[in-house]
Design a protein around this motif. Sequence first.
Motif, short mmCIF file in Angstrom:
data_model
loop_
_atom_site.label_atom_id
_atom_site.label_comp_id
_atom_site.label_asym_id
_atom_site.label_seq_id
_atom_site.Cartn_x
_atom_site.Cartn_y
_atom_site.Cartn_z
N GLU A 134 0.81 -1.22 0.00
CA GLU A 134 0.00 0.00 0.00
C GLU A 134 0.85 1.27 0.00
O GLU A 134 0.33 2.35 -0.26
CB GLU A 134 -0.98 -0.03 1.17
N GLY A 135 2.13 1.13 0.24
CA GLY A 135 3.02 2.28 0.19
C GLY A 135 3.43 2.66 -1.22
O GLY A 135 4.08 3.68 -1.44
N LEU A 136 3.02 1.85 -2.20
CA LEU A 136 3.38 2.10 -3.59
C LEU A 136 2.14 2.49 -4.41
O LEU A 136 1.01 2.24 -3.99
CB LEU A 136 3.99 0.82 -4.20
N ASN A 137 2.38 3.03 -5.59
CA ASN A 137 1.34 3.27 -6.57
C ASN A 137 0.68 1.93 -6.88
O ASN A 137 1.36 0.92 -6.99
CB ASN A 137 1.99 3.89 -7.81
N VAL A 138 -0.64 1.89 -7.03
CA VAL A 138 -1.39 0.64 -7.19
C VAL A 138 -0.86 -0.21 -8.35
O VAL A 138 -0.61 -1.40 -8.19
CB VAL A 138 -2.90 0.93 -7.40
#
Length: 160
Positions: A134-138
């Motif tokens: 969730e810390g990254l772009n989807v």
Amino acid sequence: MLGSRVLLCLCSMTCCLTLLPAAGNKILLFGPCRISVSMSEIRAGFTAIKTNIRNLSLKPSDKCCMVHKVFNFYVDKVFKHCQTENSYINRKISSIANSFLSIKRKLEHCHDENKCLCGQEPTERFKQILVNYEGLNVTSAAMKSLGELDILLDWMEKSP
């Protein structure tokens, strides 16, 4: 005159040495950029990480829970966001997603019969996976997770 030749020789050697890769390094070319990299060191580090993950030991009941959570994660989050420009690759992703969906359904059956209870360890480990995801772009996170399937598959096959 002799001094200028020595100076020219030293300058030439310095230039040559800066263009040569250090021992064990490889020169990588990225367009006009030329970079000396220790690929063996990077690969050795990555291999150690993969080995550690593959040797992840959980109790059998925790392993069932972890696999159940991971398959739900891949089916519900990852495969939905994996699209490429290549229709062949998209079909392969879809095929893997369908296989995961089938396995997910079988695991849900075990979970519903209380054969797959979740302890604290797999729950905490899975939370860590979600935080990283969730810390990254989807889309980036989905493609990264897809690229890490080999680690998951190796770990599953190693399971007794």
